[in-house]
Design a protein around this motif. Structure first.
Motif, short mmCIF file in Angstrom:
data_model
loop_
_atom_site.label_atom_id
_atom_site.label_comp_id
_atom_site.label_asym_id
_atom_site.label_seq_id
_atom_site.Cartn_x
_atom_site.Cartn_y
_atom_site.Cartn_z
N ASN A 194 0.82 -1.22 0.00
CA ASN A 194 0.00 0.00 0.00
C ASN A 194 0.85 1.27 0.00
N ASP A 195 1.96 1.25 0.74
CA ASP A 195 2.74 2.48 0.93
C ASP A 195 4.07 2.51 0.18
N HIS A 196 4.59 1.34 -0.21
CA HIS A 196 5.95 1.31 -0.77
C HIS A 196 6.05 0.40 -2.00
N LEU A 197 4.99 0.33 -2.81
CA LEU A 197 4.99 -0.61 -3.92
C LEU A 197 6.08 -0.29 -4.95
N GLU A 198 6.26 0.98 -5.28
CA GLU A 198 7.26 1.35 -6.28
C GLU A 198 8.67 1.02 -5.81
N GLU A 199 8.94 1.30 -4.53
CA GLU A 199 10.26 0.97 -3.99
C GLU A 199 10.47 -0.55 -3.95
N LEU A 200 9.40 -1.27 -3.64
CA LEU A 200 9.50 -2.73 -3.60
C LEU A 200 9.82 -3.28 -4.98
N ALA A 201 9.12 -2.77 -6.01
CA ALA A 201 9.37 -3.22 -7.39
C ALA A 201 10.77 -2.88 -7.85
N ALA A 202 11.29 -1.72 -7.39
CA ALA A 202 12.64 -1.30 -7.77
C ALA A 202 13.71 -1.94 -6.90
N ARG A 203 13.30 -2.82 -5.99
CA ARG A 203 14.20 -3.52 -5.08
C ARG A 203 14.97 -2.57 -4.17
N LYS A 204 14.35 -1.47 -3.81
CA LYS A 204 14.97 -0.56 -2.85
C LYS A 204 14.61 -1.04 -1.45
N TRP A 205 15.06 -2.23 -1.14
CA TRP A 205 14.68 -2.89 0.11
C TRP A 205 15.29 -2.22 1.34
N LYS A 206 16.49 -1.72 1.18
CA LYS A 206 17.14 -1.06 2.31
C LYS A 206 16.35 0.19 2.73
N LYS A 207 15.85 0.93 1.74
CA LYS A 207 15.08 2.14 2.02
C LYS A 207 13.79 1.78 2.75
N ILE A 208 13.13 0.70 2.32
CA ILE A 208 11.87 0.28 2.96
C ILE A 208 12.14 -0.20 4.38
N ALA A 209 13.21 -1.00 4.53
CA ALA A 209 13.54 -1.54 5.85
C ALA A 209 13.84 -0.42 6.84
N LYS A 210 14.58 0.59 6.38
CA LYS A 210 14.92 1.71 7.24
C LYS A 210 13.67 2.50 7.62
N CYS A 211 12.78 2.71 6.64
CA CYS A 211 11.56 3.49 6.88
C CYS A 211 10.62 2.79 7.86
N LEU A 212 10.54 1.45 7.76
CA LEU A 212 9.61 0.69 8.61
C LEU A 212 10.28 0.09 9.83
N GLY A 213 11.60 0.29 9.96
CA GLY A 213 12.31 -0.23 11.13
C GLY A 213 12.29 -1.75 11.17
N THR A 214 12.56 -2.38 10.05
CA THR A 214 12.55 -3.84 9.98
C THR A 214 13.80 -4.33 9.27
N SER A 215 13.93 -5.64 9.09
CA SER A 215 15.13 -6.19 8.47
C SER A 215 14.97 -6.33 6.96
#
Length: 451
Positions: A194-215
């Motif tokens: 819902n909130d990070h689909l574009e980053e997920l598709a672009a494999r910007k996993w580090k950015k998502i992990a940092k934003c959500l405080g997860t691994s």
């Protein structure tokens, strides 16, 4: 400057493409489905020509047996009665059925008043062949007396039907609908989509992990889960450009150590001459009606000859392909060889453009599956001894290397090129690897990296 006026005779050569020649070329490039539709249209324009109906009693009439496959479908009335008597959820879906038809069958069994069902059926008819709802509330409100809240309630009801994800208005909504219907819902995955689909598709996993405080591993797991969802939930149904169920135009079958080519005689309609116009020809009558019958008869004869020519051309070109690609038909795709249109054109004694038209949208059933005829054409690359390897085989090498690579340290394009040189003695540039990798839809090494 002296300008003279006078009559001069000059001989020139000019190629005139007749209507008959244009028709023959068109028939050659038609797919089997397109040709069937074309023949139906011709039958409407030419009263001398009839398409043989199923269960006909006109057994004494001559039938021009052009290859066709009859679909033994029930009558429309009987089909509707059968559908009302049975549940749409326990029957096997017909590949010819459109997604909108499938949705309407489910709507009939939903609770609700007639007004709501009329809106639902309208929405179902506006679901594209890929499964997405097209149109707006304003367009629907112009046809039905519905508030925006009622419209959204109908959309939600449509989206509750099968298959999961149907009736979405965006990719994000399509994926969320599927996640929300899973037995064990994953709120974390729904948040990322819902909130990070574009980053997920672009494999910007580090950015998502940092934003959500997860691994990284948790984000990566969501990516894997989303990959298993269907972004086109209507595509498995018939209609539109989706082939649904492809019928082969030709078969290649094993005969001992050899292979035989057999045309599909179940792909095109059977053509019959109209008996009411036939007597004008047989009785050699005169007048406008007789002239008209003669004209339409000649058109029918030419059409039949063109179809026969089309079928023979497909056979000849397929036989040439089989001779060149004998190892493929014996061993499978890994044994495919470089082949050009020119090679087959010379072997079949036709022009290259004829080979191109013939192999486009024509399918061959082989011992290794169904393939488009143009699949068998590809350039090649030489090794140090002068032997050629098909680019298809090289792509297979790339695909295999990527499958077997260490996902924590994926191979760069340069490493792949070096490996192919060492193992197969084929010199290939890093840029060529990048090109073939792109054609295979394989991401770059940085985007293939796993954590």
């Amino acid at each position: 400057m002296n300008l003279e006026m006078g009559l001069f005779q000059q001989q020139t050569m000019k190629l005139v493409m007749t209507q008959e020649l244009r028709q023959a070329i068109s028939l050659l490039q038609f797919s089997t489905l397109e040709l069937s539709e074309y023949l139906e249209e011709q039958a409407l324009e030419n009263p001398m020509m009839e398409i043989e109906e199923r269960n006909t009693d006109l057994k004494d009439e001559p039938v021009y047996n052009m290859p066709v496959m009859w679909n033994d479908e029930p009558s429309e009335i009987q089909e509707k009665e059968d559908q009302e008597m049975s549940s749409p959820f326990d029957r096997i879906k017909d590949d010819r059925e459109r997604i909108s038809d499938y949705l309407i069958q489910q709507i009939r069994f939903l609770p609700g008043d007639d007004d709501e069902k009329r809106v639902l059926k309208h929405l179902a008819r506006n679901v594209s062949d890929s499964g997405y709802l097209e149109g707006t509330y304003e367009e629907t409100a112009a046809l039905f007396a519905v508030s925006e809240e009622q419209y959204e309630a109908c959309v939600s009801k449509l989206q509750s039907l099968e298959p999961s994800g149907i009736g979405a208005r965006s990719l994000k909504e399509c994926l969320l609908l599927q996640l929300q219907r899973q037995t064990s819902r994953n709120p974390f995955a729904e948040t990322i989509v819902n909130d990070h689909l574009e980053e997920l598709a672009a494999r910007k996993w580090k950015k998502i992990a940092k934003c959500l405080g997860t691994s990284l591993e948790e984000v990566q797991q969501v990516y894997d889960d989303v990959q298993r969802l269907d972004p086109h939930p209507g595509a498995s149904f018939g209609g539109g450009d989706h082939p649904g169920h492809l019928l082969p135009d030709v078969y290649v079958e094993r005969d001992g150590e050899d292979f035989i080519v057999r045309l599909n005689n179940d792909g095109l309609p059977k053509i019959r001459m109209n008996r009411q116009y036939r007597h004008l020809l047989e009785n050699k009558e005169e007048g406008e009606a007789a002239e008209y019958a003669q004209k339409k008869y000649k058109q029918l004869v030419w059409l039949l000859k063109s179809i026969d020519q089309r079928q023979q051309t497909i056979r000849n070109i397929t036989e040439a392909i089989v001779r060149f690609q004998h190892d493929f038909f014996k061993k499978g795709p890994s044994a495919i060889k470089p082949l050009t249109l020119k090679d087959v054109a010379e072997a079949a004694d036709v022009h290259e453009s004829t080979v191109s038209r013939t192999t486009n949208q024509k399918y061959v059933q082989t011992p290794h599956g169904l393939f488009e005829l143009k699949y068998f054409f590809s350039a090649g690359m030489n090794n140090s001894t002068g032997e050629q390897t098909s680019t298809f085989v090289i792509k297979s090498m790339i695909k295999e290397l990527v499958v077997q690579e260490n996902k924590q340290k994926p191979l760069s394009d340069q490493k792949i090129a070096e490996f192919i040189k060492e193992e197969h003695d084929i010199a290939i540039s890093r840029r060529a690897i990048a090109k073939y990798r792109g054609e295979l839809n394989i991401p770059s090494s940085s985007k293939r990296k796993r954590y």
